[in-house]
Each structure stands twice: as structure tokens, then as C-alpha cells.
Scaffold this motif. Structure first.
Motif, mmCIF file in Angstrom:
data_model
loop_
_atom_site.group_PDB
_atom_site.id
_atom_site.type_symbol
_atom_site.label_atom_id
_atom_site.label_comp_id
_atom_site.label_asym_id
_atom_site.label_seq_id
_atom_site.Cartn_x
_atom_site.Cartn_y
_atom_site.Cartn_z
ATOM 1 N N UNK A 18 -40.078 110.788 36.285
ATOM 2 C CA UNK A 18 -38.988 111.752 36.127
ATOM 3 C C UNK A 18 -38.072 111.625 37.334
ATOM 4 N N UNK A 19 -37.262 110.569 37.324
ATOM 5 C CA UNK A 19 -36.354 110.278 38.434
ATOM 6 C C UNK A 19 -34.948 110.090 37.883
ATOM 7 N N UNK A 20 -33.970 110.499 38.668
ATOM 8 C CA UNK A 20 -32.586 110.385 38.230
ATOM 9 C C UNK A 20 -32.044 108.967 38.363
ATOM 10 N N UNK A 21 -32.639 108.185 39.237
ATOM 11 C CA UNK A 21 -32.107 106.869 39.565
ATOM 12 C C UNK A 21 -33.263 105.874 39.676
ATOM 13 N N UNK A 22 -33.107 104.705 39.104
ATOM 14 C CA UNK A 22 -34.057 103.600 39.243
ATOM 15 C C UNK A 22 -33.383 102.458 39.977
ATOM 16 N N UNK A 23 -34.088 101.873 40.931
ATOM 17 C CA UNK A 23 -33.612 100.710 41.676
ATOM 18 C C UNK A 23 -34.535 99.545 41.308
ATOM 19 N N UNK A 24 -34.000 98.553 40.564
ATOM 20 C CA UNK A 24 -34.808 97.462 40.033
ATOM 21 C C UNK A 24 -34.117 96.123 40.290
ATOM 22 N N UNK A 25 -34.841 95.025 40.086
ATOM 23 C CA UNK A 25 -34.332 93.701 40.409
ATOM 24 C C UNK A 25 -33.262 93.252 39.419
ATOM 25 N N UNK A 26 -32.164 92.729 39.933
ATOM 26 C CA UNK A 26 -31.060 92.289 39.094
ATOM 27 C C UNK A 26 -31.476 91.160 38.159
ATOM 28 N N UNK A 27 -32.155 90.144 38.684
ATOM 29 C CA UNK A 27 -32.469 88.966 37.888
ATOM 30 C C UNK A 27 -33.653 89.200 36.954
ATOM 31 N N UNK A 28 -34.662 89.924 37.418
ATOM 32 C CA UNK A 28 -35.877 90.093 36.629
ATOM 33 C C UNK A 28 -35.746 91.146 35.536
ATOM 34 N N UNK A 29 -34.724 91.967 35.615
ATOM 35 C CA UNK A 29 -34.567 93.080 34.666
ATOM 36 C C UNK A 29 -33.608 92.691 33.541
ATOM 37 N N UNK A 30 -34.049 92.939 32.317
ATOM 38 C CA UNK A 30 -33.214 92.620 31.158
ATOM 39 C C UNK A 30 -32.183 93.713 30.917
ATOM 40 N N UNK A 31 -31.136 93.344 30.196
ATOM 41 C CA UNK A 31 -30.140 94.343 29.797
ATOM 42 C C UNK A 31 -30.789 95.423 28.940
ATOM 43 N N UNK A 32 -31.793 95.041 28.158
ATOM 44 C CA UNK A 32 -32.481 96.004 27.300
ATOM 45 C C UNK A 32 -33.242 97.038 28.130
ATOM 46 N N UNK A 71 -29.150 97.866 40.713
ATOM 47 C CA UNK A 71 -29.721 96.525 40.596
ATOM 48 C C UNK A 71 -29.745 95.824 41.957
ATOM 49 N N UNK A 72 -30.927 95.381 42.330
ATOM 50 C CA UNK A 72 -31.191 94.759 43.640
ATOM 51 C C UNK A 72 -30.943 93.260 43.605
ATOM 52 N N UNK A 73 -30.323 92.737 44.667
ATOM 53 C CA UNK A 73 -30.307 91.297 44.921
ATOM 54 C C UNK A 73 -30.151 91.084 46.419
ATOM 55 N N UNK A 74 -30.550 89.933 46.890
ATOM 56 C CA UNK A 74 -30.366 89.618 48.305
ATOM 57 C C UNK A 74 -28.982 89.017 48.502
ATOM 58 N N UNK A 75 -28.225 89.593 49.415
ATOM 59 C CA UNK A 75 -26.880 89.094 49.712
ATOM 60 C C UNK A 75 -26.838 88.297 51.010
ATOM 61 N N UNK A 76 -27.928 88.345 51.782
ATOM 62 C CA UNK A 76 -27.926 87.678 53.079
ATOM 63 C C UNK A 76 -28.956 86.581 53.219
ATOM 64 N N UNK A 77 -29.734 86.344 52.157
ATOM 65 C CA UNK A 77 -30.737 85.288 52.223
ATOM 66 C C UNK A 77 -30.777 84.484 50.930
ATOM 67 N N UNK A 78 -31.168 83.221 51.075
ATOM 68 C CA UNK A 78 -31.387 82.316 49.951
ATOM 69 C C UNK A 78 -32.847 82.436 49.526
ATOM 70 N N UNK A 126 -27.422 95.348 47.607
ATOM 71 C CA UNK A 126 -27.515 94.039 48.250
ATOM 72 C C UNK A 126 -28.374 94.119 49.519
ATOM 73 N N UNK A 127 -29.355 93.238 49.601
ATOM 74 C CA UNK A 127 -30.312 93.248 50.715
ATOM 75 C C UNK A 127 -29.889 92.257 51.791
ATOM 76 N N UNK A 128 -30.558 92.340 52.947
ATOM 77 C CA UNK A 128 -30.359 91.423 54.081
ATOM 78 C C UNK A 128 -28.913 91.449 54.569
ATOM 79 N N UNK A 129 -28.356 92.649 54.724
ATOM 80 C CA UNK A 129 -26.968 92.764 55.161
ATOM 81 C C UNK A 129 -26.873 93.206 56.620
ATOM 82 N N UNK A 130 -27.905 92.864 57.407
ATOM 83 C CA UNK A 130 -27.873 93.144 58.846
ATOM 84 C C UNK A 130 -28.365 91.939 59.633
ATOM 85 N N UNK A 131 -28.085 90.742 59.102
ATOM 86 C CA UNK A 131 -28.649 89.532 59.708
ATOM 87 C C UNK A 131 -27.979 89.136 61.013
ATOM 88 N N UNK A 132 -26.867 89.773 61.359
ATOM 89 C CA UNK A 132 -26.202 89.448 62.629
ATOM 90 C C UNK A 132 -27.102 89.720 63.823
#
Length: 268
Positions: free
Chosen positions: A50-64, A78-85, A141-147
């Protein structure tokens, strides 16, 4: 008549920006302070909380899956890494070797990215477009403090601010909310660009006060704690949760793998 020829990569970036779905100013989801949430990036997503917001993986999660969560009244980040390969992602081959830096400590299949690279930015634009295509309400977007890290590249705090603001602007152009992940030292500078913050172990590492600026602007702080003592010792967990409630943070106690095996919430 003078004809200007653009390199193919620049032309693709221009076309991507031109054809991206643009939204009216301020037309995106803004989660409220003390929003309830669930964060799961691995395994079969448990949709029953019973949560108002879900944070899940962009690539692993289907549109359905995303549509199903939304149909039950939840917003989806939707989660993705923006600072790492990450070598297992479906777009991994699109990164240039020159933009791949050192391996992340503790993550042998990830390498730091050169956030100054136009090619890296093009890939992130495509990831934001994928979030739109799948119907996400926002992105993390993750890894946004790599400086602050020895990435193998010599970029500085101002480069990080520029990259993070680029991500925020591109997300908002697409009608997506966007969260600032960790990065306590730049929270004050970036609070006006982002819609919420996602932090890890801010109580354990005494970094929570850096994110008070989000609360003061009416933007939530979504915090996850991983210490085993918060799982095993109810008194310790209650003490931490009382601090969280006083600060109006949305704190969860979760497994570090974020695989959905358990969830304890500090919010009622």
C-alpha cells in the motif's frame, strides 16, 4: 546559399530533441512530502504494498507492469544508471570505449562514464525516451555524484552540476519527474532542478540534514536504510524512524540487494 553539414552524432541529437514529446511547462508528476513508496530493482516486483509510489528498474520492468501499478493508483518512477556503464544493459554496445572509465569499487560489471561526453548524453536521452514509451511517471538516474570519485576522468563539481541539470531538463521536457540520487554536497545547488531526492543510508552516514532543503521546498526525500540492526532491533529501528518522521522523510528499511525480500516502513 551556404549549406551547413552536421556530424551524424550531432544530427541524431538534434533530431532526438526535435521529435521528443514536449509538454507544457510544469506538466509532470510532483510527489508530495512524506509520500509512501516501495523500492525494488531486482526480482519479481511485489505489487501488493500500500504505497503511493513505486521505484523500479527501467529496463527490467515491462510496460504492462507499469500500467498495472498505475491502474491500482500508484505512480511509477523508473531507475537507470546515468553515471556508470553496466555491461548487461541492452544498450551497452552503444557506449564508446573512450567514455568508459575505472571499474566501480564493489561492482565489477560497472565502469564510470565520462559525463562530459555528447555520446553519453545521447544515450541518456534515449533512456528517457524509453521511460516515456513505457509510461513511467518519473525517473531516478543513479551515479550522479561521480565527481567525488576517482573515475579515471578529470571532471569537476561544475561538470557534475551541468550534467545533472541536463538530465533534469531533458526529463522535464518529456513530462517526467526526476529525483536527485544521493549527492548531498550538491543538494542545495540542485534542489530547484529536481522534484524529489532519493538517498541511501543518510541516517547511518549522518548526511540527512543535507537534504532538508528538499523538504523546505515541498519536495520529498525518499530514504533507504540497510543496517541489519534496524531489521533485528525494534528499539533501534523505532529511534531512527522517529528521527525520520521528525524530518518528514520517507524512510524504508530494505535489503541492500533491493530484491523485495522484506520491507519495513517508518511511515504509518
Amino acid at each position: 546559399m551556404r549549406v551547413v553539414l552536421f556530424p551524424f552524432s550531432v544530427l541524431c541529437l538534434l533530431l532526438s530533441s526535435f521529435f521528443s514529446p514536449l509538454y507544457a511547462a510544469n506538466d509532470w508528476y510532483r510527489p508530495p512530502v512524506s509520500v509512501t513508496w516501495q523500492w525494488q530493482l531486482d526480482g519479481v516486483v511485489n505489487e501488493a504494498y500500500d504505497a503511493e509510489l513505486y521505484d523500479i528498474d527501467l529496463f527490467a520492468s515491462s510496460a504492462e507492469l507499469i500500467q498495472g501499478l498505475q491502474a491500482s493508483g500508484k505512480k511509477v518512477i523508473c531507475y537507470f544508471s546515468a553515471g556508470s556503464y553496466e555491461d548487461w544493459r541492452p544498450d551497452a554496445a552503444e557506449f564508446a570505449d573512450k567514455d568508459l572509465g575505472k571499474t566501480l569499487s564493489g561492482w565489477d560489471d560497472e565502469r564510470w562514464l565520462d559525463i562530459r561526453s555528447s555520446q553519453v548524453r545521447e544515450i541518456m536521452i534515449r533512456r528517457l525516451d524509453l521511460a516515456v514509451q513505457k509510461g513511467c511517471d518519473g525517473v531516478e538516474p543513479d551515479r550522479v555524484d561521480s565527481y567525488r570519485t576517482n573515475t579515471g576522468f578529470s571532471f569537476r563539481a561544475n561538470n557534475q552540476l551541468d550534467y545533472n541539470r541536463f538530465l533534469a531538463a531533458q526529463a522535464h521536457q518529456r513530462g517526467l519527474a526526476i529525483g536527485l540520487k544521493n549527492n548531498p554536497d550538491q543538494a542545495l545547488s540542485l534542489v530547484d532542478d529536481f522534484d524529489f531526492a532519493v538517498t541511501e543510508q543518510c541516517f547511518e552516514h549522518s548526511q540527512c540534514r543535507s537534504f532538508n532543503v528538499f523538504i523546505s521546498k515541498g519536495k520529498p526525500v525518499l530514504n533507504a536504510e540497510y543496517r541489519r540492526i534496524y531489521v533485528d532491533d525494534e528499539a533501534q529501528r523505532n529511534a531512527m524512524c522517529q528521527q525520520s518522521l521528525t524530518m518528514a522523510f520517507s524512510t524504508l528499511v530494505l535489503p541492500v540487494a533491493l530484491d523485495g525480500t522484506f520491507r519495513m516502513s517508518c511511515l504509518p
